[in-house]
Design an enzyme around this catalytic site. Structure first.
Site, PDB file in Angstrom:
ATOM      1  N   SER A  40       2.791   4.348  -2.630  1.00  0.00           N
ATOM      2  CA  SER A  40       2.145   5.263  -3.588  1.00  0.00           C
ATOM      3  C   SER A  40       1.636   4.551  -4.831  1.00  0.00           C
ATOM      4  CB  SER A  40       3.052   6.413  -4.028  1.00  0.00           C
ATOM      5  OG  SER A  40       4.260   6.438  -3.434  1.00  0.00           O
ATOM      6  N   ALA A  70       0.821  -1.221   0.000  1.00  0.00           N
ATOM      7  CA  ALA A  70       0.000   0.000   0.000  1.00  0.00           C
ATOM      8  C   ALA A  70       0.853   1.269   0.000  1.00  0.00           C
ATOM      9  CB  ALA A  70      -0.967  -0.030   1.189  1.00  0.00           C
ATOM     10  N   LYS A  74      14.349  -0.050 -18.284  1.00  0.00           N
ATOM     11  CA  LYS A  74      14.099   0.751 -17.074  1.00  0.00           C
ATOM     12  C   LYS A  74      15.255   0.593 -16.093  1.00  0.00           C
ATOM     13  CE  LYS A  74      10.675   2.526 -14.051  1.00  0.00           C
ATOM     14  NZ  LYS A  74       9.669   2.082 -13.090  1.00  0.00           N
ATOM     15  N   ASN A 107      17.177  14.766  -9.734  1.00  0.00           N
ATOM     16  CA  ASN A 107      17.723  14.030 -10.892  1.00  0.00           C
ATOM     17  C   ASN A 107      18.599  14.882 -11.813  1.00  0.00           C
ATOM     18  OD1 ASN A 107      16.131  12.081  -9.809  1.00  0.00           O
ATOM     19  ND2 ASN A 107      14.650  11.975 -11.482  1.00  0.00           N
TER      20      ASN A 107
HETATM   21  O1  PAF Z   1      13.290   5.573  -9.772  1.00  0.00           O
HETATM   22  C1  PAF Z   1      12.891   6.705 -10.068  1.00  0.00           C
HETATM   23  O2  PAF Z   1      12.704   7.570  -9.236  1.00  0.00           O
HETATM   24  C2  PAF Z   1      12.593   7.058 -11.515  1.00  0.00           C
HETATM   25  O3  PAF Z   1      12.229   5.905 -12.184  1.00  0.00           O
HETATM   26  C3  PAF Z   1      13.755   7.785 -12.239  1.00  0.00           C
HETATM   27  C4  PAF Z   1      14.438   6.884 -13.188  1.00  0.00           C
HETATM   28  C5  PAF Z   1      14.782   8.359 -11.325  1.00  0.00           C
HETATM   29  C6  PAF Z   1      13.138   8.915 -13.049  1.00  0.00           C
HETATM   30  O4  PAF Z   1      12.454   9.839 -12.248  1.00  0.00           O
END
Ligand code: PAF
Length: 294
Positions: free
Chosen positions: A9, A7, A177, A195
């Site tokens: 986000s 549970a 990913k 980021n």
């Molecule tokens: O893990 C995360 O927070 C996201 O997938 C990433 C790759 C940093 C992009 O916001």
């Protein structure tokens, strides 16, 4: 009934979007069975009050959506799968790689599927979930039985109104990913910055090229088609620029004092290197540094 295990986000986003009264959270052992209430801020429109029941122990769901952290997934599923009918698919939403394969190996006869999503959800307060960005979700089978249930599972998840697609090569999407996460998340956690800020930092600039080189070799060794290390770097930097102001999930975990998913991102790549005989000093160094963060 669709059951959601986890549970956080992402689990709460799916619970809020799936048709009301057709979704329940799987309770952890010894949890009280009062429903879970929270506010949900959709992409458009007013905030909604959501109330999701916990799944009664006597009820079998027709689909199990798993949104636990990668490191908690196998143990959490061991409490649930023994009473799950073999006709109820399990869809794994974990980041990184490694946890999904362990689930598929543990229950090879069960319909096990993996999903990867670019939907953005966060929880600025414990009782508020924000749908922060519209994305896409891809679902594909990890076990032979998973294939049988792919179309049905995609259709059930699409009842949320989110964009959900079937993927015949989900491992390749999980790898894409993984590469982005491996190139962004540890740097944001170590440097404690959003980021976009990693891109100009000397620590990132020193290690990103050798990191991409390692990832490229690993990808090829594990039978995935790979782009050049330079193309991997470009893909990582495009995401870092597009999400420049965001706090990555790994930095957020670190700031909240939670265990990070480093073992399933750069840690997975370092373990894979050891298995296939490829040196991965940069993945190992990033893994060690993230684990040492307090
Ligand atoms: O893990 C995360 O927070 C996201 O997938 C990433 C790759 C940093 C992009 O916001």
């Amino acid at each position: 009934m669709i059951a959601i295990l986890g549970a956080g986000s992402m689990g709460r986003l799916w619970a809020a979007k799936l048709p009301a009264r057709q979704v329940a959270f799987v309770p952890r052992p010894e949890q009280s069975l009062e429903s879970l209430a929270y506010q949900f801020r959709p992409l458009k429109g007013p905030e909604l009050s959501i109330q999701i029941p916990w799944l009664p122990h006597t009820q079998s769901p027709s689909l199990l959506v798993v949104t636990t952290k990668a490191g908690d997934t196998l143990d959490a599923l061991k409490q649930v799968v023994p009473r799950l009918p073999e006709t109820s698919p399990i869809v794994l939403f974990q980041n990184g790689l490694g946890s999904q394969q362990r689930v598929a190996e543990t229950w090879p006869n069960h319909p096990v599927l993996a999903a990867t999503t670019t939907e953005g959800a966060n929880r600025p307060e414990s009782a508020l979930v924000v749908h922060a960005g519209q994305g896409e979700t891809w679902v594909g089978a990890l076990t032979p039985a998973g294939n049988t249930y792919l179309t049905e599972t995609v259709a059930k998840l699409a009842e949320s109104g989110l964009s959900v697609n079937a993927e015949t090569d989900i491992l390749s999407r999980l790898w894409q990913k993984l590469i982005i996460n491996a190139g962004i998340n540890p740097f944001t956690a170590i440097l404690d910055c959003p980021n976009g800020k990693i891109l100009t930092h000397p620590f990132y600039q020193q290690w990103i090229a050798p990191l991409c080189h390692e990832i490229c070799e690993l990808q090829t060794a594990s039978g995935q088609s790979s782009k050049s290390p330079e193309a991997l770097r470009e893909a990582i930097e495009a995401v870092a620029r597009n999400t420049a102001a965001n706090t990555s999930s790994m930095r957020a975990d670190r700031l909240a004092g939670r265990t990070t998913e480093i073992n399933f991102i750069n840690g997975y790549l370092a373990r894979l290197g050891a298995e296939v005989g490829i040196d991965t000093p940069v993945n190992q160094m990033l893994t060690d540094q993230v684990k040492q963060l307090k």
